[in-house]
Design a protein around this motif. Structure first.
Motif, PDB file in Angstrom:
ATOM      1  N   LEU A 111      19.238  -9.693  -7.831  1.00 40.65           N
ATOM      2  CA  LEU A 111      20.406  -8.953  -7.698  1.00 40.65           C
ATOM      3  C   LEU A 111      19.826  -7.629  -7.187  1.00 40.65           C
ATOM      4  O   LEU A 111      20.818  -6.896  -6.365  1.00 40.65           O
ATOM      5  N   TYR A 112      18.810  -7.295  -7.608  1.00 38.51           N
ATOM      6  CA  TYR A 112      18.422  -5.851  -7.623  1.00 38.51           C
ATOM      7  C   TYR A 112      18.204  -5.225  -6.104  1.00 38.51           C
ATOM      8  O   TYR A 112      18.915  -4.063  -5.883  1.00 38.51           O
ATOM      9  N   THR A 113      17.825  -5.893  -5.365  1.00 36.10           N
ATOM     10  CA  THR A 113      17.736  -5.457  -4.044  1.00 36.10           C
ATOM     11  C   THR A 113      19.274  -5.443  -3.385  1.00 36.10           C
ATOM     12  O   THR A 113      19.614  -4.277  -2.724  1.00 36.10           O
ATOM     13  N   GLY A 114      20.082  -6.411  -3.499  1.00 34.42           N
ATOM     14  CA  GLY A 114      21.254  -6.217  -3.040  1.00 34.42           C
ATOM     15  C   GLY A 114      22.172  -5.139  -3.399  1.00 34.42           C
ATOM     16  O   GLY A 114      22.828  -4.336  -2.712  1.00 34.42           O
ATOM     17  N   TYR A 115      22.152  -4.778  -4.667  1.00 27.18           N
ATOM     18  CA  TYR A 115      22.981  -3.764  -5.529  1.00 27.18           C
ATOM     19  C   TYR A 115      22.314  -2.375  -4.875  1.00 27.18           C
ATOM     20  O   TYR A 115      22.840  -1.276  -4.636  1.00 27.18           O
ATOM     21  N   GLY A 116      20.968  -2.461  -4.635  1.00 27.64           N
ATOM     22  CA  GLY A 116      20.263  -1.062  -4.242  1.00 27.64           C
ATOM     23  C   GLY A 116      20.672  -0.877  -2.843  1.00 27.64           C
ATOM     24  O   GLY A 116      20.810   0.386  -2.468  1.00 27.64           O
ATOM     25  N   VAL A 117      20.794  -1.717  -2.046  1.00 26.79           N
ATOM     26  CA  VAL A 117      21.488  -1.366  -0.555  1.00 26.79           C
ATOM     27  C   VAL A 117      22.760  -1.048  -0.767  1.00 26.79           C
ATOM     28  O   VAL A 117      23.248   0.039   0.158  1.00 26.79           O
ATOM     29  N   CYS A 118      23.736  -1.392  -1.779  1.00 24.98           N
ATOM     30  CA  CYS A 118      25.011  -0.858  -1.693  1.00 24.98           C
ATOM     31  C   CYS A 118      24.901   0.440  -2.387  1.00 24.98           C
ATOM     32  O   CYS A 118      25.977   1.302  -1.905  1.00 24.98           O
ATOM     33  N   ASP A 159      20.762   5.787  11.215  1.00 29.22           N
ATOM     34  CA  ASP A 159      19.981   4.417  11.104  1.00 29.22           C
ATOM     35  C   ASP A 159      19.147   4.765   9.761  1.00 29.22           C
ATOM     36  O   ASP A 159      17.740   5.143   9.676  1.00 29.22           O
ATOM     37  N   PHE A 160      19.878   4.074   8.581  1.00 28.58           N
ATOM     38  CA  PHE A 160      19.195   4.234   7.269  1.00 28.58           C
ATOM     39  C   PHE A 160      17.991   3.582   7.192  1.00 28.58           C
ATOM     40  O   PHE A 160      17.729   2.487   7.672  1.00 28.58           O
ATOM     41  N   PRO A 161      16.813   3.958   6.794  1.00 27.77           N
ATOM     42  CA  PRO A 161      15.549   3.318   6.658  1.00 27.77           C
ATOM     43  C   PRO A 161      15.716   2.208   5.623  1.00 27.77           C
ATOM     44  O   PRO A 161      16.071   2.241   4.689  1.00 27.77           O
ATOM     45  N   ASP A 162      15.362   0.997   6.211  1.00 31.48           N
ATOM     46  CA  ASP A 162      15.043  -0.059   5.338  1.00 31.48           C
ATOM     47  C   ASP A 162      14.117  -0.015   4.185  1.00 31.48           C
ATOM     48  O   ASP A 162      14.593  -0.527   3.199  1.00 31.48           O
ATOM     49  N   PHE A 163      13.105   0.809   4.105  1.00 29.76           N
ATOM     50  CA  PHE A 163      12.194   0.745   3.017  1.00 29.76           C
ATOM     51  C   PHE A 163      12.593   1.694   1.862  1.00 29.76           C
ATOM     52  O   PHE A 163      12.178   1.629   0.816  1.00 29.76           O
ATOM     53  N   VAL A 164      13.776   2.506   2.139  1.00 28.73           N
ATOM     54  CA  VAL A 164      14.615   3.134   0.986  1.00 28.73           C
ATOM     55  C   VAL A 164      15.405   2.395   0.657  1.00 28.73           C
ATOM     56  O   VAL A 164      15.855   2.166  -0.771  1.00 28.73           O
ATOM     57  N   ALA A 165      16.370   1.564   1.428  1.00 28.11           N
ATOM     58  CA  ALA A 165      17.648   0.920   1.033  1.00 28.11           C
ATOM     59  C   ALA A 165      17.388  -0.438   0.304  1.00 28.11           C
ATOM     60  O   ALA A 165      17.906  -0.556  -0.656  1.00 28.11           O
ATOM     61  N   ASN A 166      16.278  -1.108   0.518  1.00 27.32           N
ATOM     62  CA  ASN A 166      16.067  -2.384  -0.135  1.00 27.32           C
ATOM     63  C   ASN A 166      14.942  -2.266  -1.328  1.00 27.32           C
ATOM     64  O   ASN A 166      14.120  -3.204  -1.339  1.00 27.32           O
ATOM     65  N   ALA A 167      14.853  -1.207  -1.957  1.00 27.40           N
ATOM     66  CA  ALA A 167      13.679  -1.012  -2.921  1.00 27.40           C
ATOM     67  C   ALA A 167      14.290  -1.283  -4.301  1.00 27.40           C
ATOM     68  O   ALA A 167      13.591  -0.934  -5.316  1.00 27.40           O
ATOM     69  N   GLY A 168      15.436  -1.978  -4.379  1.00 29.09           N
ATOM     70  CA  GLY A 168      15.926  -2.111  -5.826  1.00 29.09           C
ATOM     71  C   GLY A 168      14.919  -2.915  -6.660  1.00 29.09           C
ATOM     72  O   GLY A 168      14.864  -2.612  -7.790  1.00 29.09           O
ATOM     73  N   GLU A 169      14.345  -3.887  -6.179  1.00 24.53           N
ATOM     74  CA  GLU A 169      13.643  -4.851  -6.807  1.00 24.53           C
ATOM     75  C   GLU A 169      12.176  -4.242  -7.278  1.00 24.53           C
ATOM     76  O   GLU A 169      11.910  -4.243  -8.402  1.00 24.53           O
ATOM     77  N   VAL A 170      11.670  -3.356  -6.446  1.00 23.77           N
ATOM     78  CA  VAL A 170      10.453  -2.534  -7.062  1.00 23.77           C
ATOM     79  C   VAL A 170      10.627  -1.665  -8.178  1.00 23.77           C
ATOM     80  O   VAL A 170       9.742  -1.365  -9.105  1.00 23.77           O
TER      81      VAL A 170
END
Length: 397
Positions: free
Chosen positions: A154-161, A314-325
């Motif tokens: 769930l970490y990545t999805g929550y980070g996106v939100c 255009d929000f950056p993917d590498f910032v948005a989906n960093a929840g897991e790391v």
């Protein structure tokens, strides 16, 4: 897979340092490992499995990992590995075994840190570490759950939100939205990351109006019932698309889902599948305030310029989906899921606001500013590495 690089601009002063093709003709295994940059630290990145991966795609994914770690000032380098195969193949375990034997040297000597990615799971990574004789390196489940799902997925999805929340609050302060307005979101994909997105959107009170899986896509302008979606995911997997029912439901091909944003009020798009889904073919058919990706490299080369011209963030993917790391830094000492998610939110929300503010101040798109920010960190370490090499060279002259 031949080492056929189509876009040579992907090779620059940062990397990649290594591009390794891995083959085992006896079992039909073809794989690739790209180590982008190790100036900051050991290279890390997931192993994906798909039948149509390319060298260019893997180079871009490895660079995205470099940007991700640098954005959050983590002392880790970027890498990515891939296996060219259908993840639903009956030969998957055999291919993973072959790949593990081929990649062993790079894990043990190059300290490549791998994890699951699209098409692979924790059990596949555990298999790899068992085969190379390092079972202790395999990820261990925390034993914590939310709504019946392990918190790790769930970490990545929550980070996106958390990024959606930051962008939304920023736009609300600028008067784009009324104070009590609830934003509408279309989500591509409802796998591990998509589930996290849905659960987080429910907590925020935002509306998910559209979602897709490999089985198709559904849309309801009044909002989809998130509890029903999650329950149907438990029961039917990707076929939840065909099981979900609501009064105003629209069913479309998954490739057409984002285009509904030009016909129905939509505020955010969340790409969550394969690369380059935001491209020149679709750009004139989307009307939203912002794109906040859950997947890596969703923007086709050059398309962010067009997004900026259209006024779409255009929000950056590498910032948005960093929840897991980010969660890795705290999940071993946290006593509850809430503690982990609070930590992830604090890091991502702060970074998201930094990107939004910096982009405005520098008259750049959010994506371009985020790359500039990440590069400033990487180049500092590249300069240090160059100086160490020069000193070593002088010592042995």
């Amino acid at each position: 897979m031949s080492l056929n690089i189509k876009d040579h601009s992907l090779l620059d002063e940062l990397g990649p340092e290594k591009i390794i093709t891995l083959k085992d003709p006896n079992v039909g295994m073809t794989g690739i490992l790209v180590i982008d940059n190790t100036a900051i630290g050991w290279p890390a990145g997931g192993i994906r499995m798909a039948p149509d991966i390319t060298v260019d795609e893997m180079i871009r994914l490895a660079r995205a990992m470099t940007y991700k770690f640098a954005s959050y000032r983590l002392k880790v380098g970027g890498a990515k590995a891939g296996i060219m195969a259908n993840p639903l193949s009956d030969k998957k375990d055999l291919l993973i075994t072959s790949f593990a034997e081929a990649i062993k040297t790079f894990i043990l000597e190059d300290h490549y840190v791998c994890g699951p990615d699209m098409g692979t799971y924790d059990r596949d990574i555990e298999r790899i570490f068992n085969i190379i004789g390092k079972p202790g390196l395999a990820p261990k489940p925390l034993g914590m759950e939310m709504n019946g799902f392990p918190v790790e997925i769930l970490y990545t999805g929550y980070g996106v939100c958390y990024c959606i929340e930051a962008v939304f609050n920023h736009l609300k302060k600028r008067g784009v939205f009324e104070e009590d307005y609830k934003p509408k979101i279309i989500l591509e994909g409802f796998g591990k990351v998509g589930i996290g997105v849905a659960m987080s959107l429910k907590e925020l009170g935002y509306k998910l109006t559209g979602v897709s899986t490999i089985k198709g896509a559904i849309f309801d302008e009044d909002g989809l019932n998130l509890d029903d979606l999650i329950e149907l995911k438990h029961q039917y997997g990707d076929d939840l698309i065909n099981q979900y029912q609501s009064k105003n439901l629209i069913r479309v091909k998954k490739e057409k889902l984002f285009e509904l944003s030009s016909d129905y009020p939509t505020d955010f798009l969340v790409p969550g599948a394969r690369p380059d889904v935001i491209n020149s073919d679709i750009i004139d058919k989307i009307e939203v305030k912002a794109i906040v990706p859950a997947s890596n490299i969703p923007y086709e080369k050059g398309i962010t310029k067009t997004l900026k011209e259209k006024g779409i963030i255009d929000f950056p993917d590498f910032v948005a989906n960093a929840g897991e790391v980010l969660a890795i830094g705290v999940n071993k000492i946290a006593e509850s899921p809430e503690e982990i998610f609070d930590f992830v939110r604090s890091r991502i929300y702060e970074k998201a606001m930094e990107i939004i503010t910096g982009a405005i101040e520098n008259n750049l798109s959010a994506y371009d500013f985020a790359i500039k920010d990440a590069l400033s960190y990487v180049k500092k370490y590249l300069n240090r590495k160059a100086k160490r090499t020069e000193k070593l060279n002088k010592r042995y002259q």
